[in-house]
Write a protein that holds these residues in place. Structure first.
Motif, PDB file in Angstrom:
ATOM      1  N   LEU A  68       0.835  -1.207   0.000  1.00  0.00           N
ATOM      2  CA  LEU A  68       0.000   0.000   0.000  1.00  0.00           C
ATOM      3  C   LEU A  68       0.867   1.254   0.000  1.00  0.00           C
ATOM      4  N   LEU A  69       1.937   1.240   0.772  1.00  0.00           N
ATOM      5  CA  LEU A  69       2.831   2.405   0.831  1.00  0.00           C
ATOM      6  C   LEU A  69       3.520   2.649  -0.507  1.00  0.00           C
ATOM      7  N   LYS A  70       3.849   1.592  -1.204  1.00  0.00           N
ATOM      8  CA  LYS A  70       4.537   1.705  -2.494  1.00  0.00           C
ATOM      9  C   LYS A  70       3.655   2.354  -3.562  1.00  0.00           C
ATOM     10  N   HIS A  71       2.356   2.102  -3.511  1.00  0.00           N
ATOM     11  CA  HIS A  71       1.465   2.527  -4.589  1.00  0.00           C
ATOM     12  C   HIS A  71       0.579   3.731  -4.268  1.00  0.00           C
ATOM     13  N   SER A  72       0.412   4.071  -3.001  1.00  0.00           N
ATOM     14  CA  SER A  72      -0.580   5.086  -2.646  1.00  0.00           C
ATOM     15  C   SER A  72       0.027   6.260  -1.888  1.00  0.00           C
ATOM     16  N   ASN A  73      -0.192   7.458  -2.402  1.00  0.00           N
ATOM     17  CA  ASN A  73       0.251   8.664  -1.710  1.00  0.00           C
ATOM     18  C   ASN A  73      -0.499   8.851  -0.395  1.00  0.00           C
TER      19      ASN A  73
ATOM     20  N   TYR B  21     -17.098   0.274  -2.328  1.00  0.00           N
ATOM     21  CA  TYR B  21     -16.582  -0.086  -3.649  1.00  0.00           C
ATOM     22  C   TYR B  21     -16.988  -1.512  -3.992  1.00  0.00           C
ATOM     23  N   LYS B  22     -17.044  -1.805  -5.265  1.00  0.00           N
ATOM     24  CA  LYS B  22     -17.347  -3.175  -5.701  1.00  0.00           C
ATOM     25  C   LYS B  22     -16.166  -4.078  -5.357  1.00  0.00           C
ATOM     26  N   TYR B  23     -16.474  -5.269  -4.840  1.00  0.00           N
ATOM     27  CA  TYR B  23     -15.412  -6.191  -4.442  1.00  0.00           C
ATOM     28  C   TYR B  23     -14.492  -6.531  -5.606  1.00  0.00           C
ATOM     29  N   GLU B  24     -15.067  -6.715  -6.795  1.00  0.00           N
ATOM     30  CA  GLU B  24     -14.245  -7.054  -7.965  1.00  0.00           C
ATOM     31  C   GLU B  24     -13.203  -5.965  -8.229  1.00  0.00           C
ATOM     32  N   ALA B  25     -13.596  -4.703  -8.004  1.00  0.00           N
ATOM     33  CA  ALA B  25     -12.674  -3.585  -8.210  1.00  0.00           C
ATOM     34  C   ALA B  25     -11.562  -3.597  -7.161  1.00  0.00           C
ATOM     35  N   VAL B  26     -11.928  -3.864  -5.911  1.00  0.00           N
ATOM     36  CA  VAL B  26     -10.942  -3.924  -4.834  1.00  0.00           C
ATOM     37  C   VAL B  26      -9.956  -5.067  -5.096  1.00  0.00           C
ATOM     38  N   LYS B  27     -10.476  -6.216  -5.468  1.00  0.00           N
ATOM     39  CA  LYS B  27      -9.627  -7.385  -5.760  1.00  0.00           C
ATOM     40  C   LYS B  27      -8.691  -7.078  -6.938  1.00  0.00           C
ATOM     41  N   MET B  28      -9.233  -6.416  -7.961  1.00  0.00           N
ATOM     42  CA  MET B  28      -8.423  -6.041  -9.125  1.00  0.00           C
ATOM     43  C   MET B  28      -7.286  -5.097  -8.713  1.00  0.00           C
ATOM     44  N   LEU B  29      -7.609  -4.138  -7.865  1.00  0.00           N
ATOM     45  CA  LEU B  29      -6.611  -3.175  -7.400  1.00  0.00           C
ATOM     46  C   LEU B  29      -5.509  -3.879  -6.601  1.00  0.00           C
ATOM     47  N   LEU B  30      -5.900  -4.728  -5.660  1.00  0.00           N
ATOM     48  CA  LEU B  30      -4.910  -5.421  -4.843  1.00  0.00           C
ATOM     49  C   LEU B  30      -4.040  -6.348  -5.689  1.00  0.00           C
ATOM     50  N   ASP B  31      -4.660  -7.034  -6.653  1.00  0.00           N
ATOM     51  CA  ASP B  31      -3.887  -7.886  -7.562  1.00  0.00           C
ATOM     52  C   ASP B  31      -2.899  -7.056  -8.383  1.00  0.00           C
ATOM     53  N   PHE B  32      -3.352  -5.897  -8.872  1.00  0.00           N
ATOM     54  CA  PHE B  32      -2.479  -5.014  -9.640  1.00  0.00           C
ATOM     55  C   PHE B  32      -1.281  -4.579  -8.793  1.00  0.00           C
TER      56      PHE B  32
ATOM     57  N   LYS C 252       0.058  -6.154  -6.465  1.00  0.00           N
ATOM     58  CA  LYS C 252       0.941  -7.308  -6.254  1.00  0.00           C
ATOM     59  C   LYS C 252       1.637  -7.729  -7.552  1.00  0.00           C
ATOM     60  N   GLY C 253       1.309  -7.058  -8.675  1.00  0.00           N
ATOM     61  CA  GLY C 253       1.978  -7.339  -9.937  1.00  0.00           C
ATOM     62  C   GLY C 253       1.174  -8.146 -10.939  1.00  0.00           C
ATOM     63  N   TYR C 254      -0.107  -8.410 -10.644  1.00  0.00           N
ATOM     64  CA  TYR C 254      -0.959  -9.188 -11.548  1.00  0.00           C
ATOM     65  C   TYR C 254      -1.949  -8.259 -12.244  1.00  0.00           C
ATOM     66  N   LYS C 255      -2.023  -8.327 -13.582  1.00  0.00           N
ATOM     67  CA  LYS C 255      -2.930  -7.457 -14.329  1.00  0.00           C
ATOM     68  C   LYS C 255      -4.035  -8.223 -15.039  1.00  0.00           C
ATOM     69  N   SER C 256      -4.068  -9.528 -14.914  1.00  0.00           N
ATOM     70  CA  SER C 256      -4.998 -10.322 -15.724  1.00  0.00           C
ATOM     71  C   SER C 256      -6.461  -9.990 -15.460  1.00  0.00           C
TER      72      SER C 256
ATOM     73  N   ILE D 154      -3.838   6.523  -6.221  1.00  0.00           N
ATOM     74  CA  ILE D 154      -3.068   5.459  -6.854  1.00  0.00           C
ATOM     75  C   ILE D 154      -3.075   5.759  -8.353  1.00  0.00           C
ATOM     76  N   SER D 155      -2.178   6.631  -8.754  1.00  0.00           N
ATOM     77  CA  SER D 155      -2.224   7.196 -10.106  1.00  0.00           C
ATOM     78  C   SER D 155      -1.726   6.249 -11.195  1.00  0.00           C
ATOM     79  N   GLU D 156      -0.867   5.303 -10.872  1.00  0.00           N
ATOM     80  CA  GLU D 156      -0.275   4.463 -11.913  1.00  0.00           C
ATOM     81  C   GLU D 156      -1.296   3.564 -12.599  1.00  0.00           C
ATOM     82  N   LEU D 157      -2.425   3.295 -11.968  1.00  0.00           N
ATOM     83  CA  LEU D 157      -3.440   2.423 -12.555  1.00  0.00           C
ATOM     84  C   LEU D 157      -4.443   3.194 -13.419  1.00  0.00           C
ATOM     85  N   VAL D 158      -4.556   4.491 -13.228  1.00  0.00           N
ATOM     86  CA  VAL D 158      -5.549   5.298 -13.946  1.00  0.00           C
ATOM     87  C   VAL D 158      -5.403   5.209 -15.471  1.00  0.00           C
ATOM     88  N   PRO D 159      -4.203   5.306 -16.050  1.00  0.00           N
ATOM     89  CA  PRO D 159      -4.098   5.163 -17.507  1.00  0.00           C
ATOM     90  C   PRO D 159      -4.542   3.787 -18.010  1.00  0.00           C
TER      91      PRO D 159
END
Length: 142
Positions: free
Chosen positions: A30-35, A76-87, A89-93, A116-121
């Motif tokens: 969380l510290l690595k990805h979120s201001n 938030y939708k659980y699928e979105a939270v799971k997607m964010l946490l996976d991202f 951790k390095g998983y984008k699938s 968490i700006s790196e995921l927005v694009p």
């Protein structure tokens, strides 16, 4: 057999609740990805009277310190939270396979709230991809 474990070397986890689902994620991720989490880092620090605790070898092998850090992300939708946490951790699938604007919208809301700006694009590109694949014949006239 018991041994002394250095508390500072333990992984710190933050527990996230989303609807009826519970996820644990490393505070370091969380510290690595979120201001926002970087700003709030002291809230998640472990305050121990000693730097050492006694633990069995079995405990030491999988030692994870879970703090009283509990985040309720049920808005938030659980699928979105799971997607964010996976991202994080390095998983984008999951993001690559997502075909739901509502999940992408929820994911964008989490990213905006926690800076968490790196995921927005990636979200924007995925939304654009979904727009170009909409079958005009299946749209309802407004």
């Amino acid at each position: 057999m018991s041994s002394v474990v250095n508390v500072r070397s333990l992984e710190t986890a933050v527990v996230i609740k989303c609807d009826s689902n519970i996820e644990a994620v490393s505070l370091n991720i969380l510290l690595k990805h979120s201001n926002v989490f970087n700003t709030l880092e002291n809230r998640f620090k472990f305050h121990a009277t000693s730097d050492k605790i006694v633990a069995s070898d079995e405990d030491k092998a999988s030692a994870i310190m879970i703090l009283n850090s509990f985040l309720d992300w049920s808005c938030y939708k659980y699928e979105a939270v799971k997607m964010l946490l996976d991202f994080m951790k390095g998983y984008k699938s999951m993001l690559d396979e997502c075909k739901s604007f509502s999940i992408l919208k929820s994911l964008l809301e989490v990213c905006t709230t926690y800076e968490i700006s790196e995921l927005v694009p990636c979200i924007a590109a995925k939304m654009e991809q979904l727009v170009t694949t909409i079958d005009v014949d299946n749209m309802i006239d407004a």
